[in-house]
Design an enzyme around this catalytic site. Structure first.
Site, PDB file in Angstrom:
ATOM      1  N   ASP A 131      63.895  -3.144  -5.551  1.00  0.00           N
ATOM      2  CA  ASP A 131      64.928  -2.491  -6.379  1.00  0.00           C
ATOM      3  C   ASP A 131      64.934  -2.919  -7.849  1.00  0.00           C
ATOM      4  O   ASP A 131      65.593  -2.288  -8.671  1.00  0.00           O
ATOM      5  CB  ASP A 131      66.318  -2.766  -5.780  1.00  0.00           C
ATOM      6  CG  ASP A 131      66.552  -1.972  -4.511  1.00  0.00           C
ATOM      7  OD1 ASP A 131      65.748  -1.066  -4.214  1.00  0.00           O
ATOM      8  OD2 ASP A 131      67.544  -2.251  -3.814  1.00  0.00           O
ATOM      9  N   ARG A 215      60.577  29.135 -19.107  1.00  0.00           N
ATOM     10  CA  ARG A 215      59.439  28.913 -20.002  1.00  0.00           C
ATOM     11  C   ARG A 215      58.099  28.831 -19.243  1.00  0.00           C
ATOM     12  O   ARG A 215      57.084  28.387 -19.746  1.00  0.00           O
ATOM     13  CB  ARG A 215      59.686  27.717 -20.923  1.00  0.00           C
ATOM     14  CG  ARG A 215      59.354  26.351 -20.354  1.00  0.00           C
ATOM     15  CD  ARG A 215      58.688  25.479 -21.447  1.00  0.00           C
ATOM     16  NE  ARG A 215      58.405  24.146 -20.986  1.00  0.00           N
ATOM     17  CZ  ARG A 215      57.343  23.843 -20.253  1.00  0.00           C
ATOM     18  NH1 ARG A 215      56.490  24.760 -19.890  1.00  0.00           N
ATOM     19  NH2 ARG A 215      57.141  22.591 -19.872  1.00  0.00           N
ATOM     20  N   LYS A 217      57.401  27.373 -16.031  1.00  0.00           N
ATOM     21  CA  LYS A 217      57.056  26.306 -15.078  1.00  0.00           C
ATOM     22  C   LYS A 217      56.939  26.889 -13.675  1.00  0.00           C
ATOM     23  O   LYS A 217      57.707  27.786 -13.314  1.00  0.00           O
ATOM     24  CB  LYS A 217      58.141  25.229 -15.057  1.00  0.00           C
ATOM     25  CG  LYS A 217      58.127  24.305 -16.261  1.00  0.00           C
ATOM     26  CD  LYS A 217      59.015  23.093 -15.986  1.00  0.00           C
ATOM     27  CE  LYS A 217      59.125  22.219 -17.205  1.00  0.00           C
ATOM     28  NZ  LYS A 217      59.697  20.916 -16.923  1.00  0.00           N
TER      29      LYS A 217
HETATM   30  O1  F6P Z   1      65.406  -3.839  -0.141  1.00  0.00           O
HETATM   31  C1  F6P Z   1      66.069  -2.930  -0.931  1.00  0.00           C
HETATM   32  C2  F6P Z   1      66.219  -1.621  -0.208  1.00  0.00           C
HETATM   33  O2  F6P Z   1      64.957  -1.061   0.102  1.00  0.00           O
HETATM   34  C3  F6P Z   1      67.079  -0.620  -0.937  1.00  0.00           C
HETATM   35  O3  F6P Z   1      66.386   0.120  -1.893  1.00  0.00           O
HETATM   36  C4  F6P Z   1      67.603   0.212   0.190  1.00  0.00           C
HETATM   37  O4  F6P Z   1      68.838   0.774  -0.144  1.00  0.00           O
HETATM   38  C5  F6P Z   1      67.769  -0.776   1.303  1.00  0.00           C
HETATM   39  O5  F6P Z   1      66.883  -1.839   1.031  1.00  0.00           O
HETATM   40  C6  F6P Z   1      67.496  -0.236   2.677  1.00  0.00           C
HETATM   41  O6  F6P Z   1      67.724  -1.251   3.588  1.00  0.00           O
HETATM   42  P1  F6P Z   1      67.284  -1.237   5.112  1.00  0.00           P
HETATM   43  O7  F6P Z   1      65.803  -1.298   5.169  1.00  0.00           O
HETATM   44  O8  F6P Z   1      67.908  -2.451   5.692  1.00  0.00           O
HETATM   45  O9  F6P Z   1      67.800   0.040   5.655  1.00  0.00           O
END
Ligand code: F6P
Length: 325
Positions: A131, A215, A217
């Site tokens: 993240d 345009r 796309k």
């Molecule tokens: O580790 C971060 C993350 O991948 C986030 O982006 C996501 O919201 C969350 O973990 C998902 O968690 P889990 O794999 O426990 O569902």
């Protein structure tokens, strides 16, 4: 002479590509420095269960190219409890472990910080989460690979979207973090990026799609961070259909973003951070994180890295908007 003779490593929270490189760097540096190293299996949960095993230079051979973590990981809500941390500290002391290296996100860092402040156990945090949302560091291990994974997927979606003149809404990870969505948006020329904790501007999404079609796309891609709204992609899909008569397909990339071989950038970052973590413990640092700032890997007080970074640069949003006209 360092007081630290034995260290343990654990991974906590969501896994991220590059965690294995960090584990390898910690173990090899520790062995090189004459320390004993233990791996704690399955994060704080595993620590509470005493799931601890010795690691040697050869036990971390052939792992740096693989995603995930050989130590496995877990989310451990019980670690928020004072009594649970007390038990964890007892286990570490009983096993004669002098210091702990925690690889994970802000929640994992908070656990490490409390273990240190309440029980005096020296800890070093290594930021490992796709993240990229830990305060105090420009990058976290795994972010670059996750963005690459998502970009590869969106490029493929773009091929079919162009062939059929379709609109796609692609949901990417990052519950409270805008980083993956913004970077994927920039890399894939998305027509619009929806960030977490933002009020969704459906009028803008519809007018961005409309302007593109006018345009010439042949496709539109909307990148939506999963955010706090359950099924955000489908929420947008429904609204576009009902209010603007725009049909869109939804693609949820999900955990595919977290898997796979770490990129060179993540391998280098993880190797440098793992190495520094051991050096920091030997030098008697007790409560720090390894961070990267302006390209330099260094140490910061763990306290500076306990909060989630949710802010984003309006310049990046502007970049997506300007380049996709
Ligand atoms: O580790 C971060 C993350 O991948 C986030 O982006 C996501 O919201 C969350 O973990 C998902 O968690 P889990 O794999 O426990 O569902």
């Amino acid at each position: 002479m360092s007081k630290i003779k034995t260290i343990a490593i654990l991974c906590s929270g969501g896994d991220s590509p590059g965690m294995n490189c960090a584990i390898r760097a910690i173990v090899r540096t520790a062995v090189h420095e004459g320390l004993e190293v233990f791996g704690i299996q399955k994060g704080y949960q595993g620590l509470l269960e005493g799931n601890v095993r010795p690691l040697s230079a050869s036990s971390v051979g052939n792992i740096l190219q693989h995603g995930g973590t050989i130590l496995q990981t877990s989310r451990c809500p019980e670690f928020h409890e004072v009594e649970t941390r007390k038990e964890a500290a007892h286990i570490l002391k009983r096993k004669k472990i002098d210091a702990l290296v925690v690889i994970g996100g802000d929640g994992s860092f908070n656990g490490a910080y409390k273990l240190q402040s309440e029980h005096g156990i020296p800890v070093i945090g290594i930021p490992g989460t796709i993240d990229n949302d830990i305060s105090g560091t420009d990058y976290t291990i795994g972010f670059d690979t996750a963005v690459k994974n998502a970009v590869d997927a969106v490029d493929k979606i773009r091929d079919t979207a162009n062939s059929h003149a379709r609109t796609f809404i692609v949901e990417v990870m990052g519950k409270r973090s805008p980083a993956i969505a913004l970077n994927v948006g920039i890399c894939t020329g998305a027509e619009n990026v929806v960030l977490p904790a933002e009020k969704i501007d459906f009028n803008k999404i519809a007018s961005d799609i409309d302007r593109g079609i006018k345009r010439g796309k042949t496709s539109s891609i909307i990148i939506a961070a999963e955010g706090e709204i359950e099924g955000v992609g489908h929420v947008i899909q429904k609204e576009l259909k009902e209010k603007f008569n725009i049909s869109a397909h939804v693609c949820i990339l999900g955990h595919i973003q977290r898997g796979g071989n770490p990129n060179p950038m993540d391998r280098v970052l993880a190797s440098q951070m793992g190495h520094l973590a051991v050096k920091a413990l030997i030098a008697d640092n007790k409560c720090h994180a390894t961070v990267v700032r302006l390209g330099k890997v260094t140490l910061a007080p763990l306290q500076e890295c306990l909060t989630k970074k949710t802010e984003f640069s309006l310049d990046e949003v502007d970049l997506v908007n300007t380049l996709s006209i």
